[in-house]
Scaffold this active site. Structure first.
Site: not given
Ligand code: PGA
Length: 306
Positions: A78-80, A160, A162, A230, A236, A270, A291-292
């Site tokens: 997930n590159w956001k 998600h 967010e 999640e 994050g 994470s 994500g990250g």
């Molecule tokens: P993260 O994000 O791996 O940076 O914690 C995961 C996500 O938002 O799907």
């Protein structure tokens, strides 16, 4: 007061016809005239073959959805709101995909980069990060399932945290979006998870049950939908639940309602190269949403090679 005349509204009837006719008629190329020319190519036939071919391609695409059962695990990047053309070129050049083809690797760039990423695609799948719950219409700025389908997108992240927290997406929105996606043969990856406050109050399971029951459409099943657990507090932050907690929560998701028994359930929050193997090896975990760590090709390569 009426609308002022513009060129389009003042065209003579004759010109209007020309304006609106398809090119063949406009250029006076009626099928009979074409048939009577000595053209090297038989245009009507050629046109028909092309038409038939494109109808077949569209129809095949419409009846085919990715077979989730053919994969042992899923790794979703997930590159956001990150990345640009240069980043994508470099990332794809450097990424080493696993030899084991039973691992399904999905890259989800921002919407504006979906087309570019699809063109660069080799042995990985491309997913969107969001979609409109509306099929079409006056929804400025939205992206439809039909558009994703035209780009041959196979997956889409939905709900998600967010999107839930920043854009107030509800379980009903999530369910409607998943419904549209399934209709377009795109697999929704539905995110669920509790906040820190909900966890501390011991409400994790209640929150998950509500998200599952209200956010997953009736047309969803284990062949067309993936769930991603999640915990919001793990996204994050570098924090994760213990391995035992992750496995137990996944087991709870699969067993609290028989409908979810066979769903693929990914863990997200994470995930890094130093914990991915342990998490993905858990018996109730079918992969990871990253994500990250998915923004670094070497880190993501290590995650997917386990
Ligand atoms: P993260 O994000 O791996 O940076 O914690 C995961 C996500 O938002 O799907």
């Amino acid at each position: 007061m009426g609308v002022e005349d513009t060129e389009a509204t003042t065209l003579s009837e004759l010109k209007k016809l020309e304006y609106l006719e398809p090119p063949l008629k406009k250029n006076k190329l009626t099928p009979n005239r074409i048939a009577n020319t000595n053209a090297i190519f038989d245009f009507p036939k050629l046109l028909n073959i092309n038409m038939v071919a494109s109808i077949i391609i569209v129809s095949i695409r419409e009846i085919i959805m990715i077979k989730l059962d053919s994969f042992s695990s899923f790794f979703v990047a997930n590159w956001k709101l990150n990345g640009n053309f240069k980043f994508i070129d470099q990332f794809i050049n450097e990424l080493k995909l696993p030899e084991d083809k039973s691992k399904c690797v999905v890259i989800c760039p921002s919407s504006i980069h979906l087309d570019y990423t699809i063109r660069k695609k080799n042995n990985f799948y491309v997913g969107a990060q969001n979609v409109s719950q509306h099929k079409e219409g006056a929804y400025t700025g939205e992206i439809s399932c039909d558009s994703l389908s035209e780009l041959k997108i196979d997956f889409c992240i939905v709900g998600h945290s967010e999107r839930r927290q920043i854009y107030n997406e509800t379980n009903t929105d999530v369910s409607l979006k998943s419904f549209q996606l399934i209709n377009s043969n795109i697999v929704p990856i539905i995110c669920i998870g509790e906040t820190l406050e909900e966890k501390e109050k011991g409400k994790t399971n209640d929150v998950l049950v509500k998200q599952l029951l209200d956010g997953i459409s009736d047309t969803s099943n284990s062949n067309n939908t993936i769930i991603a657990y999640e915990p919001v507090w793990a996204i994050g932050t570098g924090l994760t639940p213990s391995l035992k907690e992750i496995d137990k929560t996944h087991e709870f998701i699969k067993t609290q309602n028989s409908k979810f028994n066979n769903y693929k359930i990914l863990y997200g929050g994470s995930v890094k190269s130093n914990n991915a193997k342990d998490i993905v090896s858990l018996s109730n975990v079918d992969g990871a949403l990253v994500g990250g760590a998915s923004l670094k090709s070497d880190e993501f390569t290590k995650i997917i090679e386990y």
